[in-house]
Design a protein around this motif. Sequence first.
Motif, short mmCIF file in Angstrom:
data_model
loop_
_atom_site.label_atom_id
_atom_site.label_comp_id
_atom_site.label_asym_id
_atom_site.label_seq_id
_atom_site.Cartn_x
_atom_site.Cartn_y
_atom_site.Cartn_z
N LYS A 279 0.83 -1.20 0.00
CA LYS A 279 0.00 0.00 0.00
C LYS A 279 0.87 1.26 0.00
O LYS A 279 0.57 2.23 -0.71
N GLY A 280 1.95 1.24 0.78
CA GLY A 280 2.83 2.39 0.83
C GLY A 280 3.56 2.64 -0.48
O GLY A 280 3.73 3.78 -0.90
N LEU A 281 3.99 1.57 -1.15
CA LEU A 281 4.68 1.72 -2.44
C LEU A 281 3.71 2.24 -3.50
O LEU A 281 4.09 3.05 -4.36
N LEU A 282 2.48 1.77 -3.47
CA LEU A 282 1.48 2.27 -4.42
C LEU A 282 1.20 3.75 -4.17
O LEU A 282 1.07 4.54 -5.13
N GLU A 283 1.15 4.15 -2.92
CA GLU A 283 0.94 5.56 -2.59
C GLU A 283 2.09 6.42 -3.07
O GLU A 283 1.90 7.59 -3.45
N ARG A 284 3.30 5.86 -3.08
CA ARG A 284 4.47 6.60 -3.56
C ARG A 284 4.55 6.62 -5.09
O ARG A 284 5.44 7.25 -5.65
N GLY A 285 3.66 5.87 -5.74
CA GLY A 285 3.62 5.89 -7.20
C GLY A 285 4.62 4.98 -7.87
O GLY A 285 4.97 5.19 -9.04
N LEU A 286 5.10 3.94 -7.16
CA LEU A 286 6.06 3.04 -7.77
C LEU A 286 5.45 2.39 -9.01
O LEU A 286 4.36 1.80 -8.95
N SER A 287 6.14 2.47 -10.14
CA SER A 287 5.64 1.88 -11.38
C SER A 287 6.47 0.68 -11.83
O SER A 287 5.95 -0.21 -12.51
N ASP A 288 7.74 0.65 -11.46
CA ASP A 288 8.62 -0.45 -11.85
C ASP A 288 8.83 -1.36 -10.65
O ASP A 288 9.52 -1.01 -9.69
N TRP A 289 8.22 -2.54 -10.70
CA TRP A 289 8.29 -3.50 -9.60
C TRP A 289 9.30 -4.62 -9.88
O TRP A 289 9.29 -5.64 -9.20
N SER A 290 10.18 -4.43 -10.86
CA SER A 290 11.06 -5.52 -11.28
C SER A 290 12.12 -5.87 -10.25
O SER A 290 12.71 -6.95 -10.32
N GLN A 291 12.36 -4.98 -9.28
CA GLN A 291 13.35 -5.26 -8.23
C GLN A 291 12.70 -5.77 -6.95
O GLN A 291 13.28 -5.66 -5.87
N ILE A 292 11.51 -6.35 -7.08
CA ILE A 292 10.77 -6.81 -5.91
C ILE A 292 10.24 -8.22 -6.16
O ILE A 292 9.76 -8.54 -7.25
N ALA A 293 10.36 -9.06 -5.15
CA ALA A 293 9.76 -10.40 -5.17
C ALA A 293 8.97 -10.59 -3.89
O ALA A 293 9.25 -9.97 -2.86
N LEU A 294 7.96 -11.43 -3.96
CA LEU A 294 7.24 -11.87 -2.77
C LEU A 294 7.85 -13.18 -2.32
O LEU A 294 8.13 -14.06 -3.14
N THR A 295 8.08 -13.32 -1.03
CA THR A 295 8.78 -14.52 -0.55
C THR A 295 8.16 -15.03 0.74
O THR A 295 7.59 -14.27 1.53
N THR A 296 8.30 -16.32 0.95
CA THR A 296 7.71 -16.97 2.13
C THR A 296 8.67 -17.00 3.30
O THR A 296 8.29 -16.80 4.44
N ASP A 297 9.96 -17.27 3.04
CA ASP A 297 10.99 -17.41 4.07
C ASP A 297 10.71 -18.64 4.92
O ASP A 297 11.22 -19.71 4.64
N ASP A 298 9.90 -18.51 5.98
CA ASP A 298 9.59 -19.64 6.86
C ASP A 298 8.07 -19.81 6.96
O ASP A 298 7.36 -18.84 7.24
N ARG A 299 7.59 -21.04 6.74
CA ARG A 299 6.18 -21.33 6.97
C ARG A 299 6.03 -22.83 7.23
O ARG A 299 6.54 -23.65 6.47
#
Length: 623
Positions: A279-299
Motif C-alpha cells: 500500500k505504501g509503495l502504491l501511494e508513492r507511485g512506484l511503477s517499476d516492480w522488477s526489483q521486488i519479489a514476494l517470498t515466504t521465508d519460513d512457513r
Amino acid sequence: MTNDMTIQDISIDAASEIKIRQRLTLVALGKEKADVALRVGRLLDVATRTWSDDQEIIIKDRRIAYVGKAGSYPGEVSIRVHEPSLSAVPGLGEVHKHIESSHLTPEWEAALVLPRGNTWTCEASHEFSNVNGAKTLEFWLKAREAGSPLKIFPLPGSAVPPTAYEHGGGYFGYDEQKAFLQDSLMTAGLDEVMDWPAVWNPENPSYDRLWGMIRATFEKRAVVEGHAAGIRDLPTINAFAAAGLSSDHEAWTVEEFWDKLTHGLFMELRPHSLPEVIKGLLERGLSDWSQIALTTDDRSASDTLKLGATDHNVRLAIQAGLAPEIAIQCVTINPARHMRLTPWVGSIAPGRYADIVLLSDVETFEIAKVWADGRQVSEGKTFLPEVPQIDWPEWARKTVNIGRHLTADDFAIKAAPGRETMTAAVLRPFHWTDDFLTYDLPVKDGLVQRDESRNITKFSVIDRFSGKAGVSKMFWLGCGPATPDTALACSMAHDKHNIWCVGSSDDAMAKAVNAVADNDGGWALVHAGEVVARVRYEVAGLMSCRSAEALHAEMQALYAAGEKIEWMYEPTFMPRWFPGFPERLAFATLTCAPWRWVLVAPSDHAPQGLVNVQTGATHPVVF
C-alpha cells in the motif's frame, strides 16, 4: 509423452543441458515430434505483462519447445489437452525459502506446495547445512533425482557456522562454496549473508571465512543474497550494498523498504509486512516492480495447509491493491531474473520447464490445476503423482549426538559458596539491546533458583553435534512454563540447530531433551515426570519424511497437550506474541544481526555459552 522422471536434468552437467536444447530446437521447428500440446483460454506473458487468448504450449520431455496461437505449431504432437476456461501463468517461484521450516523432507514439501502453484524454490540452506554441511548439495538434489517435480535450487548457507562462537555440523568457506558452485548448475549462489559485523569488521574472526564465500560466488558470477535485519541508517545500507550483498528480505516498514530499494537492493517482501509495504509503495507511485519479489521465508506445513504456499503471498498482494499481473511477476520473472535462472524458470517460454499454473479466476488467484515437468501434477489441492519413496541414509537421520542421557544436574546452576542470593544475567526472547538484564535470584541448597513470581525461568542450549553432553543454561524472562515440573524441548533452534529447552524444573528439562534425542529430533513436552507429547523430526532433527497432513496431526496433539500448561508471558516486550505454547522460541536462539547477547552451546571461547556475537565478549551467567 515421457514419464521418465530420471531424464537428464540441469542438476547433472552443462553437456546434458546442451543436448536437451538441441532437441528442443528441432521440436520447435516441427522437425521432431512433440509430446504434448496444452491449449489454454489465455496466457500471461510475464515479460510484457500482457494476456494472449487461445494459446497452445508445446512440450517435449519436461520443457517447453514452442508457444503460440492455437494451430500455429508446424509439427506433430502425441497428446493434446484443451483447457478453454483456464488462464495460464508460469509456475511460481520462491526467491528465498527455508524448506526445513515446513518440517517436511523435500519430496513431501513438493506434494504440499505444487498444488498451490509453487514449482521451484531457491532453498536457503542454513538449516540442513548447519546440521550436515558436507552433504548439503546431495540432500537437496536427492528428491529431484528420485523424480520429484519440484525444482530446488540450493543456496549453501553463509551462516555455517552462524558466528565464530558456534561450532558443529558444518563449516563453509571459500573452498566449500567453490565446490558447491562447480558441482551442480542447480546451485544458484550464496544464501543470506547474516553476520554483518563479520562483513564490515576485518577484526571479526569470521571476516575471512565470509569474504571467502563471497569471493567464490563472485568468481562463478552467482548471486550473493543478503540479510539486513536492523540495518536502517543510510550509511550502513550503503555499506551493505557496496559489499555486494544483493538483496534483503528483512524490511518491516515502507520507509525501510524504500531506502533499501533505492540503494540497489533487490527487495524480497514477506507476508507479515506485505500489506503495509505494498500500500505504501502504491501511494508513492512506484511503477517499476522488477526489483521486488514476494517470498515466504519460513512457513510450517500446518500453516501452509491453512493459508497456502506462494499462492497465499500473491493473494495478499492483490488484496493490498497490487494488480494481479504485477503480483504474478513478483513470484515468477522477477525472482528468476534476480537469481539468474531465467533460462529454466520464471516464464512460459521455450527452453523453460513446462511448469504452468492454470487459474480458474485471476483476480482471486484461484488455482484449478498445476502442471510441472510437462504433466499435470494437481487437481485442486490434490497432488496426483506418487511421492518418491526415499530411504534417507543415516547421515540425514542420525544427527543428534549428545553423548549420553542428561540428568537434572546438567541443568543446575551452582551458586558461589556461602551466598544466599546471586546476580543473574537474564535474557528474554528476541533480546536485541546492548546489555543483558540483571536480577538477584535466591539460592537454595547451593543452587540458584528460578523466580516464577517475576516470570523468570531457565533456558538451555544443548550441543547435539560433538557427543560431549555440553549444556549451556541461564535464566530467561517471560518465556516457558509456569506450571511446575514441566519442560519443552526442540531440535530446531535457528540457525545452529542445537537443542533448546525451557522448563520449570531441571529434572523435567533433562527428560524433555532425552526424549528429543531418542526420537532423532523434534519436539517433546514433559509434565509431572511424563513425556505427554512428542513430534518427530527424524531427518536432520528438522524435518519428517511423511505427508503434511500426518505431521499436522502430530503437531495438533502437541498443541493440545500444551493447552493444559500455564505459560509465562511478558506483553511489554512481546507485542507480537500471544500467551500460550512458545513455538517461536525456535527463532529466539538466532545469532545474526541485530542480536547481541545470546546463549549458544558451550565452547572454548564461551564455556558457559553467554556471548555477545557482535563483539565476542563473554560473561558468567551468575555472579
